[in-house]
Enzyme design. Structure first.
Site, mmCIF file in Angstrom:
data_model
loop_
_atom_site.group_PDB
_atom_site.id
_atom_site.type_symbol
_atom_site.label_atom_id
_atom_site.label_comp_id
_atom_site.label_asym_id
_atom_site.label_seq_id
_atom_site.Cartn_x
_atom_site.Cartn_y
_atom_site.Cartn_z
ATOM 1 N NE ARG A 1 -3.879 2.761 2.324
ATOM 2 C CZ ARG A 1 -3.868 3.305 1.335
ATOM 3 N NH1 ARG A 1 -5.030 3.507 0.612
ATOM 4 N NH2 ARG A 1 -2.784 3.842 0.878
ATOM 5 C CB CYS B 1 -0.899 -0.029 1.299
ATOM 6 S SG CYS B 1 -0.389 -0.231 2.720
#
Lengths: 287, 153
Positions: A249, A244
């Site tokens: 994430r 990410c």
């Protein structure tokens, strides 16, 4: 009552808010809150939960890396976590940072870890108890892990580059605008210091949020398989790297692939776009 | 350099140990709703929007007093982070009653003095956002005053 998570590859990796509410004082567990909002824990947390701050507790304070085995052992010791303790993580942002913390625990071989499905927002939405009282933690002994398992579940730049050059699957979990190169920050966030926009050539786009329901819980196994197996064509024995911007994430996606769908070899490229997009001559694709 | 009320808050935070600083910030965050506009209140300028770089909607409501000073009310969406809520209370307490020109002169370097090095992070940068929005409203108000003073062109 049947296990609500039995259809996932590793149902033991999740706990429900119902289960946790009934087991707050269960022996052998430690509840850990990890958030993006740096003061959120102190405004009220699940009774008995301790706070592990991703930057203060898990990151090296000088270089861009994680803490070493000695610091991890010290963190666990002062947190009342022994090698036999089951650590239950929860937090804000659909469990981004709790998945990140869980992933760091796995780096040190502490795999007795679970995620509270739905995280903090589901607990709060269900009007379950919160407290501002800090739990009294008795320090315990935690042996220094022999090594950090970087080679197994973490990817560095050079490995990610080689992965791309070999045509192996990469999953970009950022928003579509970040993937296309239209923006260099994620929606609703300030710019985090990246010089180029786009994505790693050949990477699949599968934003992390597609794996989560609006209440922060994980989607069903069927829905997850539709995303990763059907839409992306990933096979459970593929060698996969997820990334990410800074690795939080993609920790969420790493957890989904590894523990909810049972993919065998998944690594998190925590250098992610803030490393790749700043690296001189790093190949970039935009579309 | 800073409006007196803001200087008082900076001095207060500078004297606090880290644990008390955090406790004070949380208390201030909890009082942020007191600085939200109330039903029926009227303002000289209203600017409610959700920008790309903030996690939720922030509304800035400006009211001018006859003596040329201004005061603010701020509405915050539920997703706004605790630190940003605290900063909203601090800014309302610290800037209300100042002139628009004085507010435009306020440097942002007081933020780390209040928040502390431990809590200033990349992902916490939206604490600066509310100040930026308040200054933006003050500038619009000031420009309107100047335009009115200049008369019809």
């Amino acid at each position: 009552m049947s296990d609500p998570f039995s259809a996932y590859a590793h149902p033991e990796a999740l706990v429900s808010t119902d289960w946790l509410a009934d087991n707050l004082d269960a022996p052998g567990i430690r509840i850990v809150e990890s958030n993006e909002d740096v003061l959120l824990y102190e405004t009220g947390h699940i009774p008995g939960a301790i706070h592990i701050d991703w930057r203060r507790d898990l990151n090296d304070q000088t270089i861009r890396d994680y803490i070493g085995p000695e610091a991890f052992a010290a963190l666990c010791a002062r947190s009342g976590i022994t090698p036999d303790t089951t650590v239950i993580f929860y937090g804000d942002k659909s469990n981004w940072w709790s998945c990140y913390a869980l992933w760091v625990f796995h780096l040190f071989g502490h795999t007795k870890c679970q995620i509270l499905n739905g995280g903090r927002s589901k607990w709060v939405a269900e009007a379950r108890p919160l407290t501002r009282s800090l739990p009294a933690i008795e320090p315990v002994a935690y042996p220094v892990p022999p090594r950090r398992r970087d080679a197994e579940i973490r990817a560095f730049y050079a490995e990610t580059l080689a992965h791309m050059q070999s045509g192996l699957p990469l999953v970009d979990v950022r928003s579509p605008g970040e993937f296309s190169g239209e923006v260099t920050h994620m929606p609703e966030y300030p710019q985090e210091g990246v010089l180029r926009g786009g994505h790693i050539p050949s990477a699949h786009s599968m934003p992390w949020a597609r794996a989560a329901n609006p209440d922060g819980t994980f989607k069903s196994p069927e829905e997850l398989r539709a995303l990763y197996a059907d839409a992306l064509g990933l096979k459970t024995d593929d060698d996969i790297i997820a990334y990410c911007r800074i690795g939080e994430r993609s920790s969420h996606t790493w957890f989904v692939l590894k523990y909810l769908l049972g993919y065998q070899k998944v690594r998190n490229y925590d250098g992610s776009w803030t490393e790749w997009g700043n690296m001189v001559r790093s190949p970039i694709e935009r579309r | 350099m800073y409006p007196p009320a803001l200087q008082d808050l900076i001095d207060l935070f500078s004297s606090l140990p880290e644990s008390e600083r955090r406790e004070m910030l949380i208390n201030l965050a909890e009082t942020a709703p007191l600085h939200a506009p109330q039903e029926g209140q009227t303002f000289d300028l209203e600017d409610v929007r959700k920008d790309e770089e903030c996690t939720d909607t922030v509304g800035v409501f400006l009211r001018a007093a006859p003596d040329g000073t201004i005061s603010y009310k701020i509405s915050l969406g539920p997703q706004v982070q605790t630190l940003t809520r605290a900063m909203t209370s601090i800014l309302c307490q610290g800037l209300n009653g100042s002139t628009p020109a004085a507010i435009l002169e306020v440097p942002a370097d007081f933020v780390p003095k209040i928040v502390g090095a431990e809590l200033v992070r990349l992902r916490s940068q939206t604490v600066y956002y509310v100040l930026t929005r308040m200054k933006s409203a003050a500038k619009v108000h000031l420009n309107r005053l100047r335009a009115a003073a200049a008369g019809p062109s």
